[in-house]
Design a protein around this motif. Sequence first.
Motif, PDB file in Angstrom:
ATOM      1  N   CYS A  75       0.625  42.673  -2.569  1.00 19.16           N
ATOM      2  CA  CYS A  75       1.727  43.443  -2.736  1.00 19.16           C
ATOM      3  C   CYS A  75       1.644  43.742  -0.870  1.00 19.16           C
ATOM      4  CB  CYS A  75      -0.021  44.748  -3.215  1.00 19.16           C
ATOM      5  SG  CYS A  75       0.261  46.600  -3.404  1.00 19.16           S
TER       6      CYS A  75
ATOM      7  N   GLY B 240      -0.226  46.707   0.114  1.00 13.92           N
ATOM      8  CA  GLY B 240      -1.092  47.185   0.382  1.00 13.92           C
ATOM      9  C   GLY B 240      -2.385  45.851   0.421  1.00 13.92           C
TER      10      GLY B 240
ATOM     11  N   CYS C 202      -5.907  47.855   0.530  1.00 11.31           N
ATOM     12  CA  CYS C 202      -6.721  48.446   0.087  1.00 11.31           C
ATOM     13  C   CYS C 202      -8.216  47.718  -0.731  1.00 11.31           C
ATOM     14  CB  CYS C 202      -6.148  49.230  -0.927  1.00 11.31           C
ATOM     15  SG  CYS C 202      -4.542  49.435  -1.529  1.00 11.31           S
TER      16      CYS C 202
ATOM     17  N   PHE D 138     -10.478  48.138  -2.133  1.00 10.80           N
ATOM     18  CA  PHE D 138     -11.091  48.598  -3.270  1.00 10.80           C
ATOM     19  C   PHE D 138     -10.273  47.622  -4.578  1.00 10.80           C
ATOM     20  CE2 PHE D 138      -8.375  52.550  -2.851  1.00 10.80           C
ATOM     21  CZ  PHE D 138      -7.356  51.710  -3.135  1.00 10.80           C
ATOM     22  N   CYS D 139      -9.306  46.905  -3.642  1.00 14.21           N
ATOM     23  CA  CYS D 139      -9.039  46.431  -4.783  1.00 14.21           C
ATOM     24  C   CYS D 139      -8.843  44.784  -5.609  1.00 14.21           C
ATOM     25  CB  CYS D 139      -7.065  46.288  -4.321  1.00 14.21           C
ATOM     26  SG  CYS D 139      -5.381  45.786  -5.647  1.00 14.21           S
TER      27      CYS D 139
ATOM     28  N   LYS E 248      -1.451  42.149  -8.098  1.00 18.07           N
ATOM     29  CA  LYS E 248      -2.461  42.989  -7.014  1.00 18.07           C
ATOM     30  C   LYS E 248      -3.048  43.686  -8.449  1.00 18.07           C
ATOM     31  CE  LYS E 248      -4.460  43.024  -2.858  1.00 18.07           C
ATOM     32  NZ  LYS E 248      -5.956  42.727  -3.346  1.00 18.07           N
ATOM     33  N   SER E 249      -4.312  43.691  -8.302  1.00 17.52           N
ATOM     34  CA  SER E 249      -5.190  44.987  -8.736  1.00 17.52           C
ATOM     35  C   SER E 249      -5.484  45.015  -9.839  1.00 17.52           C
ATOM     36  CB  SER E 249      -4.370  46.461  -8.653  1.00 17.52           C
ATOM     37  OG  SER E 249      -3.626  46.817  -9.828  1.00 17.52           O
TER      38      SER E 249
ATOM     39  N   GLY F 122       0.780  45.840  -9.596  1.00 12.61           N
ATOM     40  CA  GLY F 122       1.006  45.818  -8.638  1.00 12.61           C
ATOM     41  C   GLY F 122       1.624  46.824  -7.822  1.00 12.61           C
ATOM     42  N   THR F 123       2.730  46.471  -6.967  1.00 10.36           N
ATOM     43  CA  THR F 123       4.211  47.502  -6.189  1.00 10.36           C
ATOM     44  C   THR F 123       5.045  47.483  -6.535  1.00 10.36           C
ATOM     45  OG1 THR F 123       2.406  48.304  -4.204  1.00 10.36           O
ATOM     46  CG2 THR F 123       4.281  48.564  -4.104  1.00 10.36           C
TER      47      THR F 123
ATOM     48  N   ARG G  42       3.471  52.511  -4.837  1.00  9.39           N
ATOM     49  CA  ARG G  42       2.695  53.052  -3.603  1.00  9.39           C
ATOM     50  C   ARG G  42       3.897  54.405  -2.908  1.00  9.39           C
ATOM     51  NH1 ARG G  42      -0.818  50.530  -0.510  1.00  9.39           N
ATOM     52  NH2 ARG G  42       1.021  51.471   1.497  1.00  9.39           N
TER      53      ARG G  42
ATOM     54  N   ARG H 286      -5.612  52.397   2.605  1.00 13.13           N
ATOM     55  CA  ARG H 286      -4.158  53.011   2.327  1.00 13.13           C
ATOM     56  C   ARG H 286      -3.177  52.238   2.879  1.00 13.13           C
ATOM     57  NH1 ARG H 286      -3.437  52.740  -2.792  1.00 13.13           N
ATOM     58  NH2 ARG H 286      -1.882  53.967  -2.877  1.00 13.13           N
TER      59      ARG H 286
HETATM   60  S1  SF4 Z   1      -2.323  46.965  -5.486  1.00 18.49           S
HETATM   61 FE1  SF4 Z   1      -1.991  49.393  -5.138  1.00 18.49          FE
HETATM   62  S2  SF4 Z   1      -4.537  49.415  -5.271  1.00 18.49           S
HETATM   63 FE2  SF4 Z   1      -3.906  47.244  -5.009  1.00 18.49          FE
HETATM   64  S3  SF4 Z   1      -3.500  46.847  -2.646  1.00 18.49           S
HETATM   65 FE3  SF4 Z   1      -1.241  47.308  -3.513  1.00 18.49          FE
HETATM   66  S4  SF4 Z   1      -1.594  49.340  -3.614  1.00 18.49           S
HETATM   67 FE4  SF4 Z   1      -3.723  48.915  -3.035  1.00 18.49          FE
END
Ligand code: SF4
Length: 558
Positions: free
Chosen positions: A103, A105, A107, A109-110, A118-119, A165-166, A240, A277
């Motif tokens: 991803c 991103g 983030c 917390f991910c 991802k996530s 993911g995205t 996103r 983010r």
């Molecule tokens: S999947 Fe979503 S939360 Fe995880 S890194 Fe990518 S944008 Fe951020």
Amino acid sequence: MERASLSAPEEAGEEALRAIIEEILALPSAGPLLPRDLDRVLRGHPKEGRGFYSKREILRAFRREPARYAASEEEFAERLRTCPTRSQSGVLPVTVLTKPFPCPGRCVFCPDDVRMPKSYLSDEPGCQRAEANQFDPYRQAWSRLLAYREMGHRTDKVELIVLGGTWSSYPERYQRWFVARLFEALNDFGAGRDARAEAAAEHGEESAADGRAGWARVEAAQRANEEAGARCVGLALETRPDHVDDAEVLRLRRLGATKVQLGLQSLDDAVLAANQRGHDVECSRQALARLRAAGFKLHAHWMPNLVGATPASDRRDFTRLFADPGLCPDELKVYPCSLLETAPLMRIHADGGWRPYEHEELVELLAACLPEVPAWCRVTRVIRDIPSPDIVAGNRQTNLREVVEARVRAGERALREIRAREIRQERIERRDLTLRVRAYASRTGEERFLEWQTADERIAAFARLTLPSEEPGVPELAGRALLREVHVYGPAAALGERDRTRPQHAGLGADLVSEAARLAAAAGYGHLAVISAVGTRPWYRRLGFEDGPLYQHLPLGS
Ligand code: SF4
């Protein structure tokens, strides 16, 4: 009835199953059973030393000897369908995952599980199903539909939900292939054809498959789905905010999407930055405005307890969601931040830069937030379903929503959001419903939420109408009012079925469309455009809508 001969234990089992079927059919009420009634019947006929018979076994037993019983398979499956959570909104949700893919991103917390997009975590139930099907969209969708059918659910109206993911960062050829295969799975399932083995072979040569998935294949699968036995009545994709530009909006629509899940996470630039983010709040507003102006349903994600937030700041943040006309999502998922082993948040936590809210803090916060959700928004989740062993710190209570709602009731406050007001399985009479229109403003223009409701404001059907004040990014929508959603509640009913006590068949949907057309005409629009799902196009044609390249249009006349 001729059957293969059975062993003595099998014959005893068959007798027990027949008795269960007879008792279920003898129960007095019409429609699906109450879970406690089914429980009582099952307990009366336990399997020898091995628990109780499953719904799947009971339905299979019915199918072995359908002529023996005084009900059709469809009627019996309807009785057996006690589970109120799957098809109560009239539509069967089928969730599938994309393949593991990085991803853009970062983030904090991910989590990062290399076996998953991802996530997502490999021991989440949906992820395990995806992995078992090698992330193949065809096999995931087909197998899920089969499992639903074996549990007695109708499978003719399906909402496809794509997670992972995205979405917008996946190569376009993968997107086309993935969506084409989803529609092909629905088309084949509806026609009784199972090409899962071929799908596995195609998935094995994915690059070749990607090459073959041009737009023509996507569009052919969509056209075939218009009349298929399992029709797509909604397609949700997740992305996103910083990946939503005008070209992406058009691509999402061309793929057949009707809803976009968008991670907003926070409405505070400092919190977004502290969590890396990679976009600010204005970027979220612009993405929502682009998507709304293109008619999409907007499903936002919001996360309390991020790095830099406090219960008090989250309380203020939540108020912005509906006070800021640039936000105002149609649906909302609330995901309290949890600490997961593979997330960069582990280091921040170890350094003392983040702490999980105490259980009581979280319950109080959410109990203060939920009554603020307006009547036109649906709160789909209050926690993310992360398996408890994966959570290093944070909420582990799986029924948090129930606890929060009980706290709201204890404070004598009311929930107005859609999910708290849905009529669910209940049969209602048309004469007990009135049509109400709620108005609010968005950055795109004026919003109208039309709902059929009971005297105590429970909701049987609703529609979302946008009256844009600016020219949209999609040329096809210039000067048009937008019908973004029409939703009628009630147990999933077969296409073509007629039952005037079920809202889906009491003409509520068609009346919502006419009222939306009347409001649009009164506001000076010459056309009403609808972001129809592929499988609902025939219904809109019957209501007078004409096909455009990506939308359908109703001339409003004089
Ligand atoms: S999947 Fe979503 S939360 Fe995880 S890194 Fe990518 S944008 Fe951020």
